[in-house]
Design an enzyme around this catalytic site. Sequence first.
Site, PDB file in Angstrom:
ATOM      1  N   GLY A  46       0.687  -1.009   0.010  1.00 37.94           N
ATOM      2  CA  GLY A  46      -0.045  -0.033   0.218  1.00 37.94           C
ATOM      3  C   GLY A  46       0.630   1.281  -0.010  1.00 37.94           C
ATOM      4  O   GLY A  46       1.879   1.157   0.452  1.00 37.94           O
ATOM      5  N   GLN A  51       3.092  10.128   1.376  1.00 35.10           N
ATOM      6  CA  GLN A  51       4.418   9.393   1.372  1.00 35.10           C
ATOM      7  C   GLN A  51       5.264   9.699   0.256  1.00 35.10           C
ATOM      8  O   GLN A  51       6.528   9.589   0.440  1.00 35.10           O
ATOM      9  CB  GLN A  51       4.153   7.785   1.519  1.00 35.10           C
ATOM     10  CG  GLN A  51       3.539   7.288   2.654  1.00 35.10           C
ATOM     11  CD  GLN A  51       3.394   5.815   2.569  1.00 35.10           C
ATOM     12  OE1 GLN A  51       2.506   5.458   2.042  1.00 35.10           O
ATOM     13  NE2 GLN A  51       4.587   5.107   3.208  1.00 35.10           N
ATOM     14  N   LEU A  92       6.718   1.636   4.285  1.00 33.41           N
ATOM     15  CA  LEU A  92       7.781   2.232   3.506  1.00 33.41           C
ATOM     16  C   LEU A  92       8.200   3.353   3.968  1.00 33.41           C
ATOM     17  O   LEU A  92       9.376   3.767   3.853  1.00 33.41           O
ATOM     18  CB  LEU A  92       7.251   2.284   2.160  1.00 33.41           C
ATOM     19  CG  LEU A  92       6.561   1.065   1.430  1.00 33.41           C
ATOM     20  CD1 LEU A  92       5.770   1.458   0.181  1.00 33.41           C
ATOM     21  CD2 LEU A  92       7.849   0.142   1.275  1.00 33.41           C
ATOM     22  N   HIS A 133      -4.420   2.008   7.534  1.00 33.45           N
ATOM     23  CA  HIS A 133      -2.745   2.345   7.743  1.00 33.45           C
ATOM     24  C   HIS A 133      -2.780   3.645   6.773  1.00 33.45           C
ATOM     25  O   HIS A 133      -2.098   4.507   7.330  1.00 33.45           O
ATOM     26  CB  HIS A 133      -2.078   1.061   7.627  1.00 33.45           C
ATOM     27  CG  HIS A 133      -0.394   1.526   7.579  1.00 33.45           C
ATOM     28  ND1 HIS A 133       0.251   0.928   8.361  1.00 33.45           N
ATOM     29  CD2 HIS A 133       0.182   2.314   6.666  1.00 33.45           C
ATOM     30  CE1 HIS A 133       1.602   1.338   8.071  1.00 33.45           C
ATOM     31  NE2 HIS A 133       1.482   2.428   7.042  1.00 33.45           N
ATOM     32  N   GLU A 134      -3.288   3.184   5.579  1.00 37.94           N
ATOM     33  CA  GLU A 134      -2.912   4.300   4.435  1.00 37.94           C
ATOM     34  C   GLU A 134      -3.834   5.558   4.768  1.00 37.94           C
ATOM     35  O   GLU A 134      -3.549   6.587   4.580  1.00 37.94           O
ATOM     36  CB  GLU A 134      -3.485   3.831   2.902  1.00 37.94           C
ATOM     37  CG  GLU A 134      -2.649   2.422   2.808  1.00 37.94           C
ATOM     38  CD  GLU A 134      -0.972   2.557   2.731  1.00 37.94           C
ATOM     39  OE1 GLU A 134      -0.357   3.674   2.909  1.00 37.94           O
ATOM     40  OE2 GLU A 134      -0.345   1.495   2.891  1.00 37.94           O
ATOM     41  N   HIS A 137      -2.081   7.783   7.165  1.00 32.64           N
ATOM     42  CA  HIS A 137      -1.064   8.756   6.537  1.00 32.64           C
ATOM     43  C   HIS A 137      -1.776   9.838   5.899  1.00 32.64           C
ATOM     44  O   HIS A 137      -1.137  10.907   5.873  1.00 32.64           O
ATOM     45  CB  HIS A 137      -0.423   7.768   5.120  1.00 32.64           C
ATOM     46  CG  HIS A 137       0.533   6.757   5.536  1.00 32.64           C
ATOM     47  ND1 HIS A 137       1.780   7.293   6.151  1.00 32.64           N
ATOM     48  CD2 HIS A 137       0.799   5.586   5.444  1.00 32.64           C
ATOM     49  CE1 HIS A 137       2.552   6.094   6.312  1.00 32.64           C
ATOM     50  NE2 HIS A 137       2.127   5.155   5.967  1.00 32.64           N
TER      51      HIS A 137
HETATM   52 NI    NI Z   1       2.785   3.244   5.762  1.00 30.50          NI
END
Ligand code: NI
Length: 182
Positions: A46, A51, A92, A133-134, A137
């Site tokens: 993902g 990011q 990441l 989780h995304e 972000h």
């Molecule tokens: Ni992440």
Amino acid sequence: MALLPILEFPDPRLRTRAEPVRNFDRALRQLIADMVETMYAAAGIGLAATQVNVHRQLIVMDVSSEKDQPRVYINPEILTRDGEEVSEEGCLSVPNVFEEVQRAARVRVRARDADGKAFERELEGLEAVCLQHEMDHLAGKLFVDYLTSLKRERIRRKLEKERRERAGGASKPAVRAAARVI
Ligand code: NI
């Protein structure tokens, strides 16, 4: 297509709140293609636009084992959450750090696709964890925020040390347990 640089913790740009996507144009489709390529190249499942330093509400994911089912979620909203699940997560933007995080086990999400068409989908398991989780972000939040400040500080120091070593010519450490890097 192009690989995009991924911001790493504690980069303050990762704390930016993303704005909704309003133009479903060719530039958006190009960004999606670049993000999918970047996610696959980094062996992630993902990637949120935050990011790659684009502060729009856009997520790409692919939890399939063949890596042939990319999904796009634009302006996502979670409609319902059910159950609890604790699983080990990586990111990441926080390379080679894996910690347990508790999230909802199932979520119902409403989002738009690359053409701006609205859809709803029910997610569970890894896909539900990944979406939550995304979406963090996009809100400027990282999975390390769920840990104690002591642990977070230890992670920050470890990453800084690794970055210094890399700058000094050491090779990048191999990615462990890539299936959970989101
Ligand atoms: Ni992440």
